[in-house]
Design a protein around this motif. Sequence first.
Motif, PDB file in Angstrom:
ATOM      1  N   HIS A  62     146.871   1.348  47.190  1.00 63.29           N
ATOM      2  CA  HIS A  62     146.898   1.238  45.938  1.00 63.29           C
ATOM      3  C   HIS A  62     145.913   2.422  45.071  1.00 63.29           C
ATOM      4  CE1 HIS A  62     142.107   2.682  47.678  1.00 63.29           C
ATOM      5  NE2 HIS A  62     142.532   2.285  49.044  1.00 63.29           N
ATOM      6  N   ASN A  63     145.865   2.291  44.449  1.00 65.41           N
ATOM      7  CA  ASN A  63     145.130   3.842  43.333  1.00 65.41           C
ATOM      8  C   ASN A  63     143.679   4.362  43.368  1.00 65.41           C
ATOM      9  OD1 ASN A  63     144.548   2.069  41.045  1.00 65.41           O
ATOM     10  ND2 ASN A  63     145.625   2.691  40.207  1.00 65.41           N
ATOM     11  N   MET A  64     143.153   3.912  44.537  1.00 70.40           N
ATOM     12  CA  MET A  64     141.480   4.599  44.548  1.00 70.40           C
ATOM     13  C   MET A  64     141.683   5.324  45.835  1.00 70.40           C
ATOM     14  SD  MET A  64     140.248   2.924  41.607  1.00 70.40           S
ATOM     15  CE  MET A  64     140.903   1.832  40.494  1.00 70.40           C
ATOM     16  N   ALA A  65     140.169   5.650  45.625  1.00 71.57           N
ATOM     17  CA  ALA A  65     140.023   7.076  46.709  1.00 71.57           C
ATOM     18  C   ALA A  65     139.669   6.398  47.904  1.00 71.57           C
ATOM     19  CB  ALA A  65     138.507   7.540  46.011  1.00 71.57           C
ATOM     20  N   GLU A  66     139.460   6.793  48.686  1.00 71.70           N
ATOM     21  CA  GLU A  66     138.987   5.917  50.348  1.00 71.70           C
ATOM     22  C   GLU A  66     137.671   5.749  50.422  1.00 71.70           C
ATOM     23  OE1 GLU A  66     141.808   8.174  53.168  1.00 71.70           O
ATOM     24  OE2 GLU A  66     140.973   9.541  51.497  1.00 71.70           O
ATOM     25  N   ASP A  67     136.848   6.273  49.096  1.00 74.25           N
ATOM     26  CA  ASP A  67     135.496   5.790  49.268  1.00 74.25           C
ATOM     27  C   ASP A  67     135.019   4.759  48.187  1.00 74.25           C
ATOM     28  OD1 ASP A  67     135.293   7.104  47.110  1.00 74.25           O
ATOM     29  OD2 ASP A  67     133.456   8.910  47.112  1.00 74.25           O
ATOM     30  N   HIS A  68     135.973   4.477  47.931  1.00 68.82           N
ATOM     31  CA  HIS A  68     135.823   2.999  46.592  1.00 68.82           C
ATOM     32  C   HIS A  68     135.721   1.952  47.256  1.00 68.82           C
ATOM     33  CE1 HIS A  68     137.004   1.058  43.399  1.00 68.82           C
ATOM     34  NE2 HIS A  68     137.051   1.524  41.983  1.00 68.82           N
ATOM     35  N   THR A  69     135.322   1.458  46.810  1.00 66.84           N
ATOM     36  CA  THR A  69     134.720  -0.208  46.947  1.00 66.84           C
ATOM     37  C   THR A  69     136.186  -0.884  46.943  1.00 66.84           C
ATOM     38  OG1 THR A  69     132.797  -0.119  45.823  1.00 66.84           O
ATOM     39  CG2 THR A  69     133.980  -2.003  46.834  1.00 66.84           C
ATOM     40  N   VAL A  70     137.274  -0.423  46.361  1.00 65.92           N
ATOM     41  CA  VAL A  70     138.557  -1.281  46.750  1.00 65.92           C
ATOM     42  C   VAL A  70     139.191  -1.036  47.987  1.00 65.92           C
ATOM     43  CG1 VAL A  70     140.825  -0.925  46.289  1.00 65.92           C
ATOM     44  CG2 VAL A  70     139.776  -1.467  44.532  1.00 65.92           C
ATOM     45  N   HIS A  71     139.105   0.065  48.608  1.00 65.46           N
ATOM     46  CA  HIS A  71     139.787   1.016  50.268  1.00 65.46           C
ATOM     47  C   HIS A  71     138.047  -0.433  50.619  1.00 65.46           C
ATOM     48  CE1 HIS A  71     141.398   3.858  52.732  1.00 65.46           C
ATOM     49  NE2 HIS A  71     140.524   3.626  53.454  1.00 65.46           N
ATOM     50  N   ILE A  72     136.858   0.542  50.524  1.00 60.81           N
ATOM     51  CA  ILE A  72     136.360  -0.393  51.828  1.00 60.81           C
ATOM     52  C   ILE A  72     136.791  -1.782  52.088  1.00 60.81           C
ATOM     53  CG2 ILE A  72     134.434  -0.538  52.155  1.00 60.81           C
ATOM     54  CD1 ILE A  72     133.609   2.029  50.744  1.00 60.81           C
ATOM     55  N   VAL A  73     137.291  -2.413  51.379  1.00 62.27           N
ATOM     56  CA  VAL A  73     136.685  -3.611  51.212  1.00 62.27           C
ATOM     57  C   VAL A  73     138.668  -4.293  51.779  1.00 62.27           C
ATOM     58  CG1 VAL A  73     137.631  -6.554  50.134  1.00 62.27           C
ATOM     59  CG2 VAL A  73     135.242  -4.499  49.907  1.00 62.27           C
ATOM     60  N   LEU A  74     139.136  -3.315  51.317  1.00 63.99           N
ATOM     61  CA  LEU A  74     140.674  -3.336  51.238  1.00 63.99           C
ATOM     62  C   LEU A  74     141.079  -3.379  53.176  1.00 63.99           C
ATOM     63  CD1 LEU A  74     143.041  -2.375  48.504  1.00 63.99           C
ATOM     64  CD2 LEU A  74     142.596  -4.882  49.701  1.00 63.99           C
ATOM     65  N   SER A  75     140.039  -2.187  53.741  1.00 67.39           N
ATOM     66  CA  SER A  75     139.818  -1.859  54.651  1.00 67.39           C
ATOM     67  C   SER A  75     139.913  -3.449  56.197  1.00 67.39           C
ATOM     68  CB  SER A  75     139.345  -0.684  55.277  1.00 67.39           C
ATOM     69  OG  SER A  75     139.782   0.742  54.834  1.00 67.39           O
ATOM     70  N   GLU A  76     138.900  -3.477  55.572  1.00 68.71           N
ATOM     71  CA  GLU A  76     137.963  -4.851  56.536  1.00 68.71           C
ATOM     72  C   GLU A  76     139.267  -5.935  56.719  1.00 68.71           C
ATOM     73  OE1 GLU A  76     134.199  -5.216  54.064  1.00 68.71           O
ATOM     74  OE2 GLU A  76     133.392  -3.774  54.654  1.00 68.71           O
ATOM     75  N   PHE A  77     139.644  -6.218  55.167  1.00 66.20           N
ATOM     76  CA  PHE A  77     141.248  -7.000  54.392  1.00 66.20           C
ATOM     77  C   PHE A  77     142.028  -7.001  56.099  1.00 66.20           C
ATOM     78  CE2 PHE A  77     145.216  -7.740  53.161  1.00 66.20           C
ATOM     79  CZ  PHE A  77     145.157  -8.689  53.549  1.00 66.20           C
ATOM     80  N   VAL A  78     142.757  -5.571  56.888  1.00 66.60           N
ATOM     81  CA  VAL A  78     143.232  -5.516  57.161  1.00 66.60           C
ATOM     82  C   VAL A  78     142.930  -5.133  58.415  1.00 66.60           C
ATOM     83  CG1 VAL A  78     144.168  -3.147  58.158  1.00 66.60           C
ATOM     84  CG2 VAL A  78     144.934  -3.355  55.433  1.00 66.60           C
ATOM     85  N   GLU A  79     142.233  -5.464  59.068  1.00 70.03           N
ATOM     86  CA  GLU A  79     142.097  -5.607  60.098  1.00 70.03           C
ATOM     87  C   GLU A  79     140.604  -6.944  60.484  1.00 70.03           C
ATOM     88  OE1 GLU A  79     139.939  -4.125  63.651  1.00 70.03           O
ATOM     89  OE2 GLU A  79     140.960  -3.632  62.422  1.00 70.03           O
ATOM     90  N   SER A  80     140.834  -7.491  59.515  1.00 70.61           N
ATOM     91  CA  SER A  80     140.550  -9.041  59.667  1.00 70.61           C
ATOM     92  C   SER A  80     142.072  -9.703  59.589  1.00 70.61           C
ATOM     93  CB  SER A  80     139.785  -9.512  58.905  1.00 70.61           C
ATOM     94  OG  SER A  80     139.878 -11.009  58.418  1.00 70.61           O
ATOM     95  N   ALA A 111     138.367 -11.303  51.748  1.00 71.10           N
ATOM     96  CA  ALA A 111     138.069 -10.115  50.652  1.00 71.10           C
ATOM     97  C   ALA A 111     137.587 -10.404  49.405  1.00 71.10           C
ATOM     98  CB  ALA A 111     139.704  -9.606  50.818  1.00 71.10           C
ATOM     99  N   SER A 112     138.266 -11.101  48.677  1.00 72.64           N
ATOM    100  CA  SER A 112     137.570 -11.715  47.456  1.00 72.64           C
ATOM    101  C   SER A 112     136.461 -11.894  46.953  1.00 72.64           C
ATOM    102  CB  SER A 112     138.373 -12.979  46.331  1.00 72.64           C
ATOM    103  OG  SER A 112     139.448 -12.661  46.624  1.00 72.64           O
ATOM    104  N   GLN A 113     135.982 -12.633  48.059  1.00 71.44           N
ATOM    105  CA  GLN A 113     134.528 -13.688  47.835  1.00 71.44           C
ATOM    106  C   GLN A 113     133.272 -11.802  48.258  1.00 71.44           C
ATOM    107  OE1 GLN A 113     133.617 -16.649  46.398  1.00 71.44           O
ATOM    108  NE2 GLN A 113     135.733 -16.035  45.909  1.00 71.44           N
ATOM    109  N   GLU A 114     133.691 -11.592  49.482  1.00 74.85           N
ATOM    110  CA  GLU A 114     132.664 -10.112  50.157  1.00 74.85           C
ATOM    111  C   GLU A 114     132.877  -9.307  48.681  1.00 74.85           C
ATOM    112  OE1 GLU A 114     131.062  -7.698  52.642  1.00 74.85           O
ATOM    113  OE2 GLU A 114     131.736  -9.404  53.114  1.00 74.85           O
ATOM    114  N   TYR A 115     133.923  -8.556  47.675  1.00 74.35           N
ATOM    115  CA  TYR A 115     134.038  -8.204  46.702  1.00 74.35           C
ATOM    116  C   TYR A 115     133.398  -8.465  45.695  1.00 74.35           C
ATOM    117  CZ  TYR A 115     136.627  -4.395  44.330  1.00 74.35           C
ATOM    118  OH  TYR A 115     136.575  -3.650  43.136  1.00 74.35           O
TER     119      TYR A 115
END
Length: 340
Positions: A43-61, A272-276
């Motif tokens: 993805h093209n967002m920074a690591e402190d962006h909400t996108v990265h945070i939620v995708l990181s949670e998605f990956v772990e889940s 992830a969609s709902q969390e986002y």
Amino acid sequence: MVIKKIITSVLAGVTALSLAACGAPRFTVNDAGEKVFNLKLGHNMAEDHTVHIVLSEFVESVREKSHGTINITIFPNGTLGSETDMIAQIQGQALDMAKVSASTLGNFSKLYNAYAVPYVFNDKEHYFGVMDSDIAKEVYESTEADGFRGLTWLDSGARSFYTVKRPIRKPEDLRGLKIRTMDSKMAIDMMKALGGSATVMGYSDIYTGLQQGVIDGAENNVTAMRDHGEVAHYYSYDEHTRIPDIIVMSEKIWDEMSDEQRAVMTECAREASQEYIGKWAEFENKVVDKAKNEFGVEFVTDVDKAAFQEACKPIYDALKTEQPEVYNIVEKIQNFKVQK
């Protein structure tokens, strides 16, 4: 500029090929005979962006619910190039997943262009309902022949106009103004219908463009005021479009997965969609608060949305004649009833 774009694309391609050559294989088989996937998501967002945070949670889940049989590594910050570059890499089997805008996907399947039609969604609740419906599933599956499919969506807010010198309360207020838009036929057609002048430029050029008077305003979701609130003094909530981001994945990988693994991917993606939704709302609120208190931005709510909707009707008429397959999705969206 052209040379720079070519160099960027070449470097992105080299990076992707290096990842494909040096990274772990797409899957191995464990002692239980299960395929174990090692996937890459860009993805093209920074690591402190909400996108990265939620995708990181998605990956772990996904890792937990698949009992370690699906492992995903994220590559943020545009490391792998533009959204178009990443889709090309998925098609070339150098990348497995990516977060991209539905606008970008419109270049691969016209059905995605339905999301960019002005006022196709009645409001936020209607938008959420459609994106969780079979309508979205139909659009997701429209790129199977292109080598990838949509997995889920991420809220990207409503796009509205923001300007330097005056607020936009009705279409007439746009007359004579140069407004930055995305490089999208739909966005350009919308500006023509509303009486403004569309000026296509990259996001990174907007600040300087506003500051130097090259453009009089732009259109984007409210989080753009984090970057442009110092030079754009009015944000007018006309909310003309709601264009989601989409998480896409390789069709080849999807086909290789077991039914159980696909179920895990689908379930975790939906979560992830709902969390986002909540995290995006928090992000918007923080940006608005800063723009008001630090930049002095005026947020205009008394906008005549009905007048904007009326002005955009010619777009629907043209769509019905020129792109009936897209208009079919538009009709399905507009006929969708939100369950109370």
